[in-house]
Design an enzyme around this catalytic site. Structure first.
Site, mmCIF file in Angstrom:
data_model
loop_
_atom_site.group_PDB
_atom_site.id
_atom_site.type_symbol
_atom_site.label_atom_id
_atom_site.label_comp_id
_atom_site.label_asym_id
_atom_site.label_seq_id
_atom_site.Cartn_x
_atom_site.Cartn_y
_atom_site.Cartn_z
ATOM 1 C CG HIS A 90 36.752 -35.020 -16.547
ATOM 2 N ND1 HIS A 90 35.883 -34.613 -15.549
ATOM 3 C CD2 HIS A 90 36.119 -34.744 -17.716
ATOM 4 C CE1 HIS A 90 34.790 -34.112 -16.106
ATOM 5 N NE2 HIS A 90 34.903 -34.164 -17.418
ATOM 6 C CG ASP A 96 37.762 -41.308 -15.413
ATOM 7 O OD1 ASP A 96 36.920 -41.943 -16.074
ATOM 8 O OD2 ASP A 96 37.803 -40.064 -15.405
ATOM 9 C CD GLN A 99 36.429 -39.373 -22.764
ATOM 10 O OE1 GLN A 99 36.411 -39.612 -23.969
ATOM 11 N NE2 GLN A 99 35.494 -38.651 -22.182
ATOM 12 C CE LYS A 113 31.962 -39.411 -20.947
ATOM 13 N NZ LYS A 113 32.193 -38.011 -21.341
ATOM 14 C CB CYS A 158 35.834 -31.115 -17.447
ATOM 15 S SG CYS A 158 34.193 -30.404 -17.576
#
Length: 404
Positions: free
Chosen positions: A121, A198, A201, A224, A362
């Site tokens: 991202h 990261d 997700q 999220k 993104c």
């Protein structure tokens, strides 16, 4: 097995109509929906506890502080951090990444190397580019293949004694690819590099164990994971958090201030300047409670079922191509129909009450790799149904007929 009808009853927004049609919400990779239990926690805070934390001797302040710190402990236990002070409350994943990138400005020198993956991202690309501009460090990229997987043999050739930091997402927001982060972490550690993952997700679909992964930094956003917007977390190993300088100056992050010198507070407060999103932090803990009560094993199994069904049904549409076909994948389907712009498909689906994301998500380098302007992305959560997928398939067929 999940009782999906009962779960859907927890989400008031799923009763909405959009353009006169029942809402079908397939933009979960951008923001998940919020259950009534989390909404109630937000209302309860502002109704009964609203006060600043860590500072007041009065009852409201002490009660709010207790609730906020209890939420930090919930997050610590969920991610299996060793200490609660290794959990830094932030405004979200982007804030968390920038905090670490800013800290490394004082640790890197010209000629040092940092490695990012091709699946990132923009939030996990741009801060590192800015870091390289400030320090003279060199940014290298792990390439991807046509299936949307990282090429690990190429990653190994990028690693050297010059490598200081590796950053990679746990799951690709654009393609749904689940990256082999344990392997990536272990190989980085062999050359002495730190690793930031990261997890924005990944956290809606699985439970990362930061100690088992031996990851140095792990970041996530509450919105999220059925929580509110504007709050997230940075996990960092104590040794690394102690090495990094504060990201912001202000109240709360200080031990002592004179006009001659300031000394900084201990972890986690060193990185938590100013009044935090108190309500958001408390509701973050409530959201994790909610999802853990359902059970991540059940969530993962059900979402896999949705992914397989959606993939099977969408591929029956002539001219439809799915991007991101890794065997290790979560419930995201990115697709296009030959000759039709994804934005046009998304616009027609919206008229039918179906919310999908269109564009480059993104993650423009991924779209450049495939030489496409973007995709239609349908991302499923545990409160979605096969009947909603059927509505999506019908909608895509209608859009194709209108636009072809």
């Amino acid at each position: 097995m999940l009782n999906v009808d009962k779960i859907r009853g927890d989400f008031p927004i799923l009763n909405r109509k959009v353009n006169g049609k029942p809402l079908v919400y397939f933009d979960n990779a951008a923001t998940s929906q919020t259950p009534q239990q989390v909404i109630d926690a937000i209302v309860d805070y502002y109704s009964n506890y609203n006060a600043n934390i860590h500072r007041g001797v009065h009852t409201l302040s002490q009660e709010a502080t207790d609730l906020y710190e209890q939420a930090r402990i919930k997050i610590q236990k969920h991610f299996n951090a060793k200490y609660s002070y290794e959990i830094i409350m932030t405004s979200g994943t982007t804030h968390s990444i920038n905090l670490v990138a800013n800290g490394f400005s004082s640790l890197l020198k010209k000629g040092d190397e940092i490695i990012v993956s091709a699946l990132e991202h923009h939030s996990n690309i741009v801060p590192w580019q800015m870091l390289c501009e400030r320090t003279g460090a060199i940014l290298k990229v792990i390439p991807m293949n046509e299936d949307g997987e990282l090429i690990l043999s190429e990653y190994e050739t990028l690693l050297s004694e010059k490598t200081k930091l590796v950053f990679v997402n746990h799951i690709s927001n654009a393609l749904g690819t689940i990256n082999p982060i344990k392997t990536i972490i272990d190989k980085a550690h062999q050359v002495g590099a730190a690793v930031l993952v990261d997890g924005a997700q990944a956290c809606p679909h699985l439970v990362p164990d930061v100690q088992a992964l031996d990851v140095d930094f792990y970041v996530a956003s509450a919105h999220k994971i059925c929580g509110p917007t504007g709050v997230g977390m940075l996990y960092g190993k104590e040794e690394w958090l102690n090495k990094l300088p504060p990201y912001q100056g202000g109240g709360e992050m200080i031990a002592e201030v004179t006009f001659e010198k300031t000394t900084y507070a201990n972890l986690p407060h060193k990185f938590e300047a100013g009044t935090p999103n108190i309500c958001g932090g408390i509701a973050f803990g409530t959201a994790l409670d909610y999802m853990n009560a359902i059970g991540f094993d059940s969530i993962e199994a059900y979402e896999k079922e949705l992914l397989e069904y959606g993939t099977q049904e969408l591929l029956k549409i002539e001219g439809l191509k799915i991007y991101g076909t890794s065997v290790q994948k979560t419930s995201v389907i990115s697709f296009n129909i030959e000759g039709i712009h994804p934005y046009d498909i998304g616009t027609i689906l919206d008229k039918m009450g179906i919310a999908v994301r269109t564009g480059h998500h993104c993650a423009q380098p991924i779209m450049d790799f495939y030489n496409i302007p973007g995709t239609v992305r349908a991302s499923f959560a545990f409160y979605n149904t096969k009947a909603e997928i059927d509505a999506l398939v019908s909608g895509v067929k209608k859009a194709k007929m209108m636009l072809a």
